[in-house]
Design an enzyme around this catalytic site. Sequence first.
Site, PDB file in Angstrom:
ATOM      1  N   LYS A  65      -3.703  -6.131  15.921  1.00  0.00           N
ATOM      2  CA  LYS A  65      -4.263  -5.074  15.068  1.00  0.00           C
ATOM      3  C   LYS A  65      -5.484  -4.434  15.725  1.00  0.00           C
ATOM      4  CE  LYS A  65      -3.320  -3.870  11.432  1.00  0.00           C
ATOM      5  NZ  LYS A  65      -2.490  -2.696  11.016  1.00  0.00           N
TER       6      LYS A  65
ATOM      7  N   LEU B 282       0.829  -1.201   0.000  1.00  0.00           N
ATOM      8  CA  LEU B 282       0.000   0.000   0.000  1.00  0.00           C
ATOM      9  C   LEU B 282       0.866   1.255   0.000  1.00  0.00           C
ATOM     10  CD1 LEU B 282      -2.724   1.352   0.065  1.00  0.00           C
ATOM     11  CD2 LEU B 282      -2.796   1.011   2.547  1.00  0.00           C
TER      12      LEU B 282
ATOM     13  N   THR C  31      -7.465  -4.376   9.543  1.00  0.00           N
ATOM     14  CA  THR C  31      -7.645  -5.637   8.830  1.00  0.00           C
ATOM     15  C   THR C  31      -8.948  -6.346   9.170  1.00  0.00           C
ATOM     16  OG1 THR C  31      -6.682  -7.874   8.609  1.00  0.00           O
ATOM     17  CG2 THR C  31      -6.341  -6.754  10.682  1.00  0.00           C
ATOM     18  N   ASP C  32      -9.380  -7.208   8.249  1.00  0.00           N
ATOM     19  CA  ASP C  32     -10.550  -8.052   8.501  1.00  0.00           C
ATOM     20  C   ASP C  32     -10.262  -9.108   9.567  1.00  0.00           C
ATOM     21  OD1 ASP C  32      -8.726  -9.226   6.605  1.00  0.00           O
ATOM     22  OD2 ASP C  32     -10.223 -10.762   6.175  1.00  0.00           O
TER      23      ASP C  32
ATOM     24  N   TYR D 162      -2.085 -11.944  15.217  1.00  0.00           N
ATOM     25  CA  TYR D 162      -2.075 -10.813  14.283  1.00  0.00           C
ATOM     26  C   TYR D 162      -3.358  -9.991  14.417  1.00  0.00           C
ATOM     27  CZ  TYR D 162      -2.649  -8.325   9.853  1.00  0.00           C
ATOM     28  OH  TYR D 162      -2.891  -7.360   8.917  1.00  0.00           O
TER      29      TYR D 162
ATOM     30  N   ALA E 172       2.914  -2.306   9.281  1.00  0.00           N
ATOM     31  CA  ALA E 172       2.375  -3.303  10.210  1.00  0.00           C
ATOM     32  C   ALA E 172       3.253  -4.544  10.219  1.00  0.00           C
ATOM     33  CB  ALA E 172       0.948  -3.685   9.822  1.00  0.00           C
ATOM     34  N   TYR E 173       3.114  -5.310  11.275  1.00  0.00           N
ATOM     35  CA  TYR E 173       3.682  -6.663  11.333  1.00  0.00           C
ATOM     36  C   TYR E 173       2.631  -7.565  10.702  1.00  0.00           C
ATOM     37  CZ  TYR E 173       5.858 -10.862  13.379  1.00  0.00           C
ATOM     38  OH  TYR E 173       6.470 -12.079  13.583  1.00  0.00           O
TER      39      TYR E 173
ATOM     40  N   TRP F 214      -7.140  -9.149   2.227  1.00  0.00           N
ATOM     41  CA  TRP F 214      -6.552  -9.857   1.086  1.00  0.00           C
ATOM     42  C   TRP F 214      -5.810  -8.911   0.125  1.00  0.00           C
ATOM     43  CZ3 TRP F 214     -10.434 -14.045  -1.040  1.00  0.00           C
ATOM     44  CH2 TRP F 214     -11.022 -14.746   0.029  1.00  0.00           C
TER      45      TRP F 214
END
Length: 290
Positions: free
Chosen positions: A134, A12, A106-107, A130, A65-66, A155
């Site tokens: 987040k 991104l 994130t989802d 994770y 991010a990790y 994704w």
Amino acid sequence: MKILVTGASGQLGSELKRALHEVSQEISGIETFFLDRKNLPLDQLILIQDILGMYQPDIIVHTAAYTAVDRAESDRQAADTVNHLATAEIAQYCHIHGTKLIAISTDYVFDGESDQPLKEDAPTAPISVYGETKLWGEQAVQKWAPDSIIIRTSWVYSSYGSNFVKTMLRLMNERTELSVVADQIGTPTYAHDLAQAIVQIIQSPQWQPGIYHYSNEGEISWYDFAVAIRDIAGLSCAVHPIPTTAYPTPAKRPRYSLLDKSKIKATFGVIVPNWRESLKHMLHASERGE
């Protein structure tokens, strides 16, 4: 306007670099800074606010991010430091200095047990380290910088970095057949499209804080995605559907994480392309070396 992007070498971040460069060519007065892990070491918490202060940004887009989902299961401290504690430092800086913040999430903050597209107020219940870290990062942003924008996505892929699309292309050129999980449902996100949406939000006349969802339109499985990659790329590798149980991983993945994009479309007028059209765009751009 000074815009600072973290995670500059990621998927991104790389797409934002291109998108913001195009904007700065058209609109004067935009200054951009792109920081990678060398310029902004998120594991060194004590340095973060001082480094940000060197740039004095008006807006921070926090994409870093990790993201090693499976490794996070055995490396909880590192994941927590980057996804949670470092994000808290960035949010505190924004609170102190009146800086606007767009933070990417994130989802994986969801448990995947829904059977309906997930709205922003759906209950969170991460099933992996994770996702947990987040979510803690989201909560830190809401605590320290409540006027921020949080964008959850899923994704993610692009021409940059490592991702599912590039992995599939490599494997399909090396093998005659592959097996891909067919019972995890969601929608891929072309990082180019998300970058365009972020730029549109930055340019919006009104700043509307809150949590938003963004992925491409449609509803597919990883298997469906792999078949489309093969067909659009013109490859001949056989792709077989398998259940998640046949491909065990250290971290659990959400079974269903389709994101409802109604809010971001209504608030900012963002147009969300269909996943297949975006995949075609990425693959054709890669063929042209763009």
